[in-house]
Scaffold this motif. Structure first.
Motif, PDB file in Angstrom:
ATOM      1  N   UNK A 112      58.938  42.307  35.924  1.00 47.14           N
ATOM      2  CA  UNK A 112      59.461  43.495  36.590  1.00 47.14           C
ATOM      3  C   UNK A 112      58.517  44.901  36.804  1.00 47.14           C
ATOM      4  N   UNK A 113      57.553  44.570  35.566  1.00 48.24           N
ATOM      5  CA  UNK A 113      56.519  46.083  35.988  1.00 48.24           C
ATOM      6  C   UNK A 113      55.417  45.793  36.885  1.00 48.24           C
ATOM      7  N   UNK A 114      55.320  44.261  37.452  1.00 51.20           N
ATOM      8  CA  UNK A 114      54.649  44.155  38.081  1.00 51.20           C
ATOM      9  C   UNK A 114      55.526  44.478  39.523  1.00 51.20           C
ATOM     10  N   UNK A 115      56.416  44.300  39.979  1.00 54.58           N
ATOM     11  CA  UNK A 115      57.483  45.091  41.289  1.00 54.58           C
ATOM     12  C   UNK A 115      57.041  46.058  40.936  1.00 54.58           C
ATOM     13  N   UNK A 116      57.277  46.994  40.350  1.00 52.48           N
ATOM     14  CA  UNK A 116      57.441  48.341  40.668  1.00 52.48           C
ATOM     15  C   UNK A 116      56.000  49.257  40.240  1.00 52.48           C
ATOM     16  N   UNK A 117      54.745  48.567  39.521  1.00 52.32           N
ATOM     17  CA  UNK A 117      53.623  48.860  39.985  1.00 52.32           C
ATOM     18  C   UNK A 117      53.128  48.924  41.245  1.00 52.32           C
ATOM     19  N   UNK A 118      53.830  47.647  42.106  1.00 55.03           N
ATOM     20  CA  UNK A 118      52.815  47.322  43.689  1.00 55.03           C
ATOM     21  C   UNK A 118      53.424  48.425  44.792  1.00 55.03           C
ATOM     22  N   UNK A 119      55.094  48.187  43.739  1.00 53.98           N
ATOM     23  CA  UNK A 119      56.060  50.210  45.248  1.00 53.98           C
ATOM     24  C   UNK A 119      55.320  51.123  44.832  1.00 53.98           C
ATOM     25  N   UNK A 120      54.749  52.054  43.749  1.00 58.17           N
ATOM     26  CA  UNK A 120      54.348  52.437  43.541  1.00 58.17           C
ATOM     27  C   UNK A 120      52.825  52.487  44.343  1.00 58.17           C
ATOM     28  N   UNK A 124      52.764  54.858  47.681  1.00 56.16           N
ATOM     29  CA  UNK A 124      50.923  56.387  47.580  1.00 56.16           C
ATOM     30  C   UNK A 124      50.053  56.053  48.588  1.00 56.16           C
ATOM     31  N   UNK A 125      49.830  54.854  48.755  1.00 52.33           N
ATOM     32  CA  UNK A 125      49.038  54.669  49.421  1.00 52.33           C
ATOM     33  C   UNK A 125      49.732  54.470  51.404  1.00 52.33           C
ATOM     34  N   UNK A 126      50.640  54.678  51.456  1.00 51.22           N
ATOM     35  CA  UNK A 126      51.189  55.335  52.784  1.00 51.22           C
ATOM     36  C   UNK A 126      50.897  56.489  52.705  1.00 51.22           C
ATOM     37  N   UNK A 127      51.625  57.777  51.660  1.00 46.75           N
ATOM     38  CA  UNK A 127      51.409  58.892  51.371  1.00 46.75           C
ATOM     39  C   UNK A 127      49.871  59.091  52.006  1.00 46.75           C
ATOM     40  N   UNK A 128      49.212  58.308  51.114  1.00 50.32           N
ATOM     41  CA  UNK A 128      47.739  59.086  51.271  1.00 50.32           C
ATOM     42  C   UNK A 128      47.301  58.936  53.194  1.00 50.32           C
ATOM     43  N   UNK A 129      48.157  57.678  53.230  1.00 47.72           N
ATOM     44  CA  UNK A 129      47.686  57.943  55.377  1.00 47.72           C
ATOM     45  C   UNK A 129      48.837  58.142  56.381  1.00 47.72           C
ATOM     46  N   UNK A 130      49.240  59.478  55.204  1.00 51.23           N
ATOM     47  CA  UNK A 130      50.347  60.095  56.171  1.00 51.23           C
ATOM     48  C   UNK A 130      51.324  59.204  57.103  1.00 51.23           C
ATOM     49  N   UNK A 131      51.573  59.117  56.938  1.00 45.39           N
ATOM     50  CA  UNK A 131      52.905  57.608  56.875  1.00 45.39           C
ATOM     51  C   UNK A 131      54.212  57.357  56.345  1.00 45.39           C
ATOM     52  N   UNK A 132      54.633  58.971  55.913  1.00 43.74           N
ATOM     53  CA  UNK A 132      55.958  59.333  55.155  1.00 43.74           C
ATOM     54  C   UNK A 132      56.969  58.120  55.758  1.00 43.74           C
ATOM     55  N   UNK A 133      56.446  58.079  57.281  1.00 45.61           N
ATOM     56  CA  UNK A 133      58.010  56.795  56.785  1.00 45.61           C
ATOM     57  C   UNK A 133      57.900  55.513  56.561  1.00 45.61           C
ATOM     58  N   UNK A 134      57.059  55.855  55.891  1.00 44.65           N
ATOM     59  CA  UNK A 134      56.335  53.513  55.467  1.00 44.65           C
ATOM     60  C   UNK A 134      57.072  53.718  54.020  1.00 44.65           C
ATOM     61  N   UNK A 135      57.750  55.037  53.362  1.00 42.93           N
ATOM     62  CA  UNK A 135      57.716  55.031  51.876  1.00 42.93           C
ATOM     63  C   UNK A 135      59.355  54.775  51.668  1.00 42.93           C
ATOM     64  N   UNK A 136      59.409  53.355  50.730  1.00 43.21           N
ATOM     65  CA  UNK A 136      60.751  53.578  49.887  1.00 43.21           C
ATOM     66  C   UNK A 136      60.811  53.870  49.234  1.00 43.21           C
TER      67      UNK A 136
END
Length: 209
Positions: A112-120, A124-136
């Motif tokens: 479960x923690x693996x899944x949460x880490x992958x989501x975060x 974060x990668x989407x936010x840093x790439x200015x792709x806010x629409x891709x944030x789940x």
């Protein structure tokens, strides 16, 4: 029994830890960090302190992990602090990654923690790439994706501190969230150049009190 003054005890522990290295003191300091953070959220005051408390807990946790001391206790304290930390996705990811290292070292399940880490990491990668629409979204309610950006994480504690000061005399009861969100939105816009949508704006069909 009266309420434990975790903040006063934590200050005492900090003074002692400045001159002596003790696993027992570090463990109690971790408990106090969690205790102060819990009280801040329960009282709806000083939530801006919680990120600093999480960073302090990480210092003690990393030392205890390096020394292989009370790893189950350390893992639980990290998990508790992560649940109390809002508006700091990168810092929360640090907590989760250390927790994962501990679980791996003691052979505990961590799917479960693996899944949460992958989501975060993905958000974060989407936010840093200015792709806010891709944030789940990570919760039942929708939150403004801007809360995943590095800029947000850099300024949110200072913004929350200002909001706390402005609303210092307002009772923390029914309807407080609306005054809090209004003030927070104003502070973020006027002083930090961040246009933030509150949970009420993000969830127009939800009744907040």
């Amino acid at each position: 029994m009266g309420k434990v003054d975790y903040k006063a005890e934590l200050n005492t522990l900090r003074q002692r830890l400045a001159t002596e290295s003790s696993a027992e003191l570090m463990q109690r300091a971790m408990e106090c960090c969690v205790g102060v953070a819990e009280q801040n959220l329960a009282e709806q005051r000083c939530s801006w302190e919680n990120a600093a408390l999480a960073r302090e807990l990480l210092v003690y946790a990393r030392q205890l992990f390096a020394d292989k001391i009370s790893l189950s206790f350390v893992e639980q304290a990290i998990d508790e602090m992560a649940d109390l930390l809002y508006a700091h996705p990168r810092l929360k990811l640090e907590l989760m990654l250390l927790r994962l290292d501990i679980l791996l070292s003691i052979g505990e399940v961590h799917d479960e923690l693996d899944s949460e880490i992958a989501l975060y990491k993905s958000n974060i990668e989407a936010a840093d790439s200015d792709r806010l629409g891709d944030i789940k979204q990570t919760k039942m309610l929708k939150y403004d994706p801007i809360e995943w950006t590095a800029r947000w994480e850099e300024v949110i504690d200072e913004a929350e501190k200002i909001v706390d000061s402005r609303l210092e005399d307002m009772p923390r009861g029914m309807g407080f969230c609306h005054a809090y969100w209004h003030e927070k939105s104003a502070v973020l816009s006027e002083q930090f150049g961040i246009e933030w949508r509150s949970p009420a704006r993000m969830n127009p069909r939800v009744l907040f009190d």
